[in-house]
Design an enzyme around this catalytic site. Sequence first.
Site, mmCIF file in Angstrom:
data_model
loop_
_atom_site.group_PDB
_atom_site.id
_atom_site.type_symbol
_atom_site.label_atom_id
_atom_site.label_comp_id
_atom_site.label_asym_id
_atom_site.label_seq_id
_atom_site.Cartn_x
_atom_site.Cartn_y
_atom_site.Cartn_z
ATOM 1 N N LYS A 4 70.192 15.829 23.404
ATOM 2 C CA LYS A 4 70.845 14.624 22.641
ATOM 3 C C LYS A 4 70.997 13.215 22.908
ATOM 4 O O LYS A 4 70.520 13.135 24.543
ATOM 5 C CB LYS A 4 72.574 15.170 22.935
ATOM 6 C CG LYS A 4 72.826 16.300 22.292
ATOM 7 C CD LYS A 4 74.123 16.773 21.231
ATOM 8 C CE LYS A 4 73.935 18.066 20.205
ATOM 9 N NZ LYS A 4 75.257 18.704 20.207
ATOM 10 N N ARG A 62 73.883 26.260 23.718
ATOM 11 C CA ARG A 62 72.937 25.651 21.863
ATOM 12 C C ARG A 62 71.543 24.964 22.584
ATOM 13 O O ARG A 62 71.849 24.195 22.626
ATOM 14 C CB ARG A 62 73.161 25.908 20.820
ATOM 15 C CG ARG A 62 72.923 25.400 19.461
ATOM 16 C CD ARG A 62 74.191 24.647 18.631
ATOM 17 N NE ARG A 62 73.291 23.965 17.410
ATOM 18 C CZ ARG A 62 72.376 23.665 16.982
ATOM 19 N NH1 ARG A 62 72.090 22.474 17.702
ATOM 20 N NH2 ARG A 62 72.168 23.257 16.012
HETATM 21 N N1 HH2 Z 1 74.510 19.997 17.804
HETATM 22 C C1 HH2 Z 1 74.089 19.802 16.157
HETATM 23 C C2 HH2 Z 1 74.721 20.733 15.168
HETATM 24 N N2 HH2 Z 1 75.098 21.759 15.619
HETATM 25 N N3 HH2 Z 1 76.950 23.475 16.266
HETATM 26 C C3 HH2 Z 1 77.137 23.359 17.310
HETATM 27 N N4 HH2 Z 1 78.455 23.838 17.530
HETATM 28 N N5 HH2 Z 1 76.897 22.546 18.825
HETATM 29 C C4 HH2 Z 1 76.329 21.179 18.957
HETATM 30 O O1 HH2 Z 1 76.817 20.907 19.950
HETATM 31 C C5 HH2 Z 1 75.338 21.348 17.661
HETATM 32 C C6 HH2 Z 1 75.994 22.004 16.331
HETATM 33 C C7 HH2 Z 1 72.610 18.369 16.743
HETATM 34 O O2 HH2 Z 1 71.929 19.485 16.732
HETATM 35 P P1 HH2 Z 1 70.233 19.354 16.036
HETATM 36 O O3 HH2 Z 1 70.807 20.488 14.864
HETATM 37 O O4 HH2 Z 1 69.419 19.437 16.556
HETATM 38 O O5 HH2 Z 1 70.509 18.014 14.937
HETATM 39 P P2 HH2 Z 1 70.978 17.593 13.484
HETATM 40 O O6 HH2 Z 1 72.162 18.380 13.161
HETATM 41 O O7 HH2 Z 1 70.393 16.878 13.055
HETATM 42 O O8 HH2 Z 1 69.807 19.424 12.597
#
Ligand code: HH2
Length: 267
Positions: free
Chosen positions: A206, A242
Amino acid sequence: MGVVNVTPDSFSEAGRFREPAAAIAHARSLIADGADMLDIGGESTRPGADPVGVEEELARVLPVIEAIRGENGVSISIDTMKPQVARAAIAAGASMWNDVTALGYSPESLPLAAELGCDVVLMHMQGEPRSMQADPRYEDVAGEVAEALAARAEAAMAAGVRREAIWLDPGIGFGKHMTRHNLPLLAGLDRLVGLGFPVLLGVSRKSFISALDGGERGPRERLGGSLAGALAGAAAGVAAVRVHDVRETVQALNVWRAITDRGIAGP
Ligand code: HH2
């Protein structure tokens, strides 16, 4: 929990796994690296990401779920805010619904979670993805996030979701100032853990990591900070992290656990 983003625009992976075949291969590599759970998402939550229709989101995630369900005992989480996608993903073999809107996106979400009987992750977000980073405000971020999630857990239970099915997530980066909010929230994780629900923590890659490291580190240059965040979470008692980099995180957690276990048990 390993992250599998079947999207063209996720902040951290920028379309590397947009095709189901590439996402399936990536999912298998995360299982081999030691993931207990995989979180499969077909819509990016980053500010400014393009919204995705139900059919398109399903076309992205279902082939991956169908291909990997049951492999090596891994459990599957569907990362979606849409009830239609959650329903189809659970029918296809997912056992957890990870919702960044804490089942608040649609009035159908709470009753559906009760009907499906799956585990649910209630994540905290101030505002909505498009504008959440514009001007987030808190007096006491750790206390307010814990209070808001406790209220969502109550609402879920009132709708018929079993207490044992509920996980909480502080939503690092979701409507939080890079350092003024994310850092005290991480430092105060015990407030959330103290509510008695398992806590899921997402720190991996992040932006605040870059903010603490000169401001110009791209998502794939944030492994050290991601591991530091995972260990801080483990020390605070979170139940799962995660992460994008499963192998490195498993190693960090194993070493941390070996040290802390020894500290408790003596030589
Ligand atoms: N962070 C992201 C997406 N989903 N879900 C939970 N429960 N907690 C989190 O911290 C969280 C989440 C963002 O990360 P990422 O999936 O890598 O990015 P994107 O949403 O751009 O696909």
